[in-house]
Design a protein around this motif. Structure first.
Motif, mmCIF file in Angstrom:
data_model
loop_
_atom_site.group_PDB
_atom_site.id
_atom_site.type_symbol
_atom_site.label_atom_id
_atom_site.label_comp_id
_atom_site.label_asym_id
_atom_site.label_seq_id
_atom_site.Cartn_x
_atom_site.Cartn_y
_atom_site.Cartn_z
ATOM 1 N N PRO A 82 0.803 -1.231 0.000
ATOM 2 C CA PRO A 82 0.000 0.000 0.000
ATOM 3 C C PRO A 82 0.839 1.285 0.000
ATOM 4 O O PRO A 82 0.499 2.246 -0.700
ATOM 5 N N GLN A 83 1.959 1.292 0.741
ATOM 6 C CA GLN A 83 2.813 2.485 0.756
ATOM 7 C C GLN A 83 3.406 2.742 -0.630
ATOM 8 O O GLN A 83 3.467 3.874 -1.091
ATOM 9 N N HIS A 84 3.860 1.677 -1.288
ATOM 10 C CA HIS A 84 4.432 1.786 -2.628
ATOM 11 C C HIS A 84 3.356 2.252 -3.611
ATOM 12 O O HIS A 84 3.613 3.081 -4.481
ATOM 13 N N ASN A 85 2.149 1.733 -3.458
ATOM 14 C CA ASN A 85 1.064 2.122 -4.354
ATOM 15 C C ASN A 85 0.801 3.626 -4.256
ATOM 16 O O ASN A 85 0.582 4.294 -5.267
ATOM 17 N N LYS A 86 0.869 4.162 -3.042
ATOM 18 C CA LYS A 86 0.717 5.619 -2.859
ATOM 19 C C LYS A 86 1.892 6.363 -3.478
ATOM 20 O O LYS A 86 1.713 7.396 -4.122
ATOM 21 N N ARG A 87 3.118 5.839 -3.278
ATOM 22 C CA ARG A 87 4.292 6.482 -3.882
ATOM 23 C C ARG A 87 4.183 6.512 -5.402
ATOM 24 O O ARG A 87 4.638 7.454 -6.049
ATOM 25 N N ALA A 88 3.559 5.477 -5.976
ATOM 26 C CA ALA A 88 3.409 5.387 -7.426
ATOM 27 C C ALA A 88 2.313 6.310 -7.945
ATOM 28 O O ALA A 88 2.139 6.458 -9.152
ATOM 29 N N GLY A 89 1.567 6.923 -7.024
ATOM 30 C CA GLY A 89 0.526 7.861 -7.422
ATOM 31 C C GLY A 89 -0.801 7.211 -7.777
ATOM 32 O O GLY A 89 -1.679 7.851 -8.344
ATOM 33 N N SER A 95 -6.336 -1.696 -5.942
ATOM 34 C CA SER A 95 -5.336 -1.937 -6.978
ATOM 35 C C SER A 95 -4.894 -3.390 -6.967
ATOM 36 O O SER A 95 -4.510 -3.938 -5.926
ATOM 37 N N MET A 96 -4.939 -4.006 -8.125
ATOM 38 C CA MET A 96 -4.499 -5.390 -8.238
ATOM 39 C C MET A 96 -2.995 -5.522 -8.033
ATOM 40 O O MET A 96 -2.500 -6.606 -7.745
ATOM 41 N N HIS A 97 -2.261 -4.415 -8.126
ATOM 42 C CA HIS A 97 -0.837 -4.441 -7.800
ATOM 43 C C HIS A 97 -0.648 -4.814 -6.327
ATOM 44 O O HIS A 97 0.300 -5.525 -5.983
ATOM 45 N N CYS A 98 -1.542 -4.354 -5.456
ATOM 46 C CA CYS A 98 -1.423 -4.645 -4.016
ATOM 47 C C CYS A 98 -1.677 -6.112 -3.702
ATOM 48 O O CYS A 98 -1.334 -6.577 -2.619
ATOM 49 N N TYR A 99 -2.270 -6.829 -4.630
ATOM 50 C CA TYR A 99 -2.518 -8.257 -4.455
ATOM 51 C C TYR A 99 -1.473 -9.109 -5.178
ATOM 52 O O TYR A 99 -1.470 -10.331 -5.057
ATOM 53 N N GLY A 100 -0.624 -8.476 -5.992
ATOM 54 C CA GLY A 100 0.397 -9.206 -6.726
ATOM 55 C C GLY A 100 -0.090 -9.811 -8.025
ATOM 56 O O GLY A 100 0.577 -10.656 -8.611
ATOM 57 N N THR A 101 -1.264 -9.355 -8.509
ATOM 58 C CA THR A 101 -1.852 -9.969 -9.696
ATOM 59 C C THR A 101 -1.879 -9.038 -10.905
ATOM 60 O O THR A 101 -2.580 -9.324 -11.884
ATOM 61 N N GLY A 141 -7.791 -9.802 -12.614
ATOM 62 C CA GLY A 141 -9.139 -9.509 -12.149
ATOM 63 C C GLY A 141 -9.197 -9.459 -10.638
ATOM 64 O O GLY A 141 -8.275 -9.855 -9.943
ATOM 65 N N ASN A 142 -10.301 -8.944 -10.150
ATOM 66 C CA ASN A 142 -10.483 -8.749 -8.714
ATOM 67 C C ASN A 142 -11.518 -9.730 -8.181
ATOM 68 O O ASN A 142 -12.707 -9.596 -8.470
ATOM 69 N N PRO A 143 -11.095 -10.708 -7.386
ATOM 70 C CA PRO A 143 -12.042 -11.702 -6.878
ATOM 71 C C PRO A 143 -13.030 -11.127 -5.863
ATOM 72 O O PRO A 143 -13.996 -11.785 -5.513
ATOM 73 N N LYS A 150 -15.442 -7.407 -15.731
ATOM 74 C CA LYS A 150 -15.251 -8.024 -17.042
ATOM 75 C C LYS A 150 -13.774 -8.164 -17.399
ATOM 76 O O LYS A 150 -12.978 -7.293 -17.114
ATOM 77 N N PHE A 151 -13.477 -9.262 -18.067
ATOM 78 C CA PHE A 151 -12.148 -9.437 -18.618
ATOM 79 C C PHE A 151 -12.085 -8.760 -19.983
ATOM 80 O O PHE A 151 -13.104 -8.441 -20.584
ATOM 81 N N GLY A 152 -10.889 -8.511 -20.477
ATOM 82 C CA GLY A 152 -10.700 -7.818 -21.737
ATOM 83 C C GLY A 152 -10.268 -6.383 -21.486
ATOM 84 O O GLY A 152 -9.713 -6.070 -20.433
ATOM 85 N N LEU A 153 -10.498 -5.517 -22.444
ATOM 86 C CA LEU A 153 -10.067 -4.113 -22.332
ATOM 87 C C LEU A 153 -10.943 -3.342 -21.356
ATOM 88 O O LEU A 153 -12.146 -3.562 -21.288
ATOM 89 N N PHE A 154 -10.311 -2.452 -20.586
ATOM 90 C CA PHE A 154 -11.054 -1.555 -19.698
ATOM 91 C C PHE A 154 -10.383 -0.192 -19.658
ATOM 92 O O PHE A 154 -9.204 -0.071 -19.945
ATOM 93 N N LYS A 155 -11.148 0.808 -19.326
ATOM 94 C CA LYS A 155 -10.631 2.172 -19.143
ATOM 95 C C LYS A 155 -10.511 2.440 -17.656
ATOM 96 O O LYS A 155 -11.438 2.165 -16.901
ATOM 97 N N ALA A 156 -9.374 2.971 -17.245
ATOM 98 C CA ALA A 156 -9.176 3.274 -15.819
ATOM 99 C C ALA A 156 -9.829 4.596 -15.466
ATOM 100 O O ALA A 156 -10.098 5.428 -16.278
#
Length: 156
Positions: A82-89, A95-101, A141-143, A150-156
Motif C-alpha cells: 500500500p505504501q508503494h502504491n501511494k508512492r506510485a501515485g 489496486s491489483m498491484h497490491c494483491y500481486g496480480t 481480475g479482482n475476486p 469483465k475481462f478484456g479491455l477496460f478504461k481506468a
C-alpha cells in the motif's frame, strides 16, 4: 533456477524483506521473482505468504501471453505494498498491484496497441487497461468484486 512461492517466502522471511531476492530466481521461464518486487523498499516490510502465491499464479498465467508474443516484457511494476502504491501515485482503492496480480510493462519495438491486440488473441482471461501510453497494464481480475467485473479491455 525456478523457485516456488513457499521457497521464496521462506528466504524473504529470514531476511525480513523482499529486496534481497537473488536475481537468478525465476517464477517461470521468463519471469523473475526480483521483477515482482521492483521498487519495494526494505522499510516496506514483508508481504504475507498469499501474496507470493498470487504472484506465482499471475506469472504462470502471464507466461502464456509472453510465449505467444515471443519477446521480453520489460516490467515497470508488479507487486506494490500500500505504501508503494501511494508512492506510485495510484488512486485505485483496490489496486491489483497490491494483491500481486497486476503488471505494468512494455515490449521494446512493439506498440502498446499491438501488445494489447496480441494479449486479446491469446484467449488468456485477463484485464487489459486501454489508453495507456508507453506501458501496458494487465491483471488477473479482482475476486472481491462479484458482479460486473469483465475481462478484456477496460478504461481506468
Amino acid at each position: 533456477m525456478i523457485k516456488n512461492a513457499y521457497e521464496v517466502y521462506k528466504f524473504c522471511y529470514s531476511k525480513g524483506n523482499v529486496v534481497e531476492i537473488p536475481r537468478e530466481w525465476k517464477i517461470t521461464n521468463n519471469f523473475y521473482w526480483h521483477e515482482a518486487f521492483l521498487n519495494e523498499l526494505k522499510s516496506d516490510g514483508l508481504p504475507f505468504y498469499d501474496v507470493f502465491q498470487r504472484i506465482q499464479g499471475a506469472a504462470e498465467r502471464f507466461q502464456v501471453i509472453r510465449e505467444r508474443i515471443g519477446k521480453p516484457f520489460i516490467i515497470h511494476s508488479w507487486y506494490r505494498c500500500p505504501q508503494h502504491n501511494k508512492r506510485a501515485g495510484s488512486s485505485a482503492g483496490l489496486s491489483m498491484h497490491c494483491y500481486g496480480t497486476a503488471i505494468d510493462f512494455h515490449i521494446n519495438g512493439v506498440t502498446d496497441k499491438e501488445v494489447r491486440r496480441e494479449i486479446l488473441l491469446t484467449g488468456v482471461l485477463c484485464r487489459i487497461e486501454d489508453g495507456t501510453t508507453g506501458w501496458v497494464h494487465i491483471d488477473n481480475g479482482n475476486p472481491y468484486i462479484p458482479d460486473g467485473y469483465k475481462f478484456g479491455l477496460f478504461k481506468a
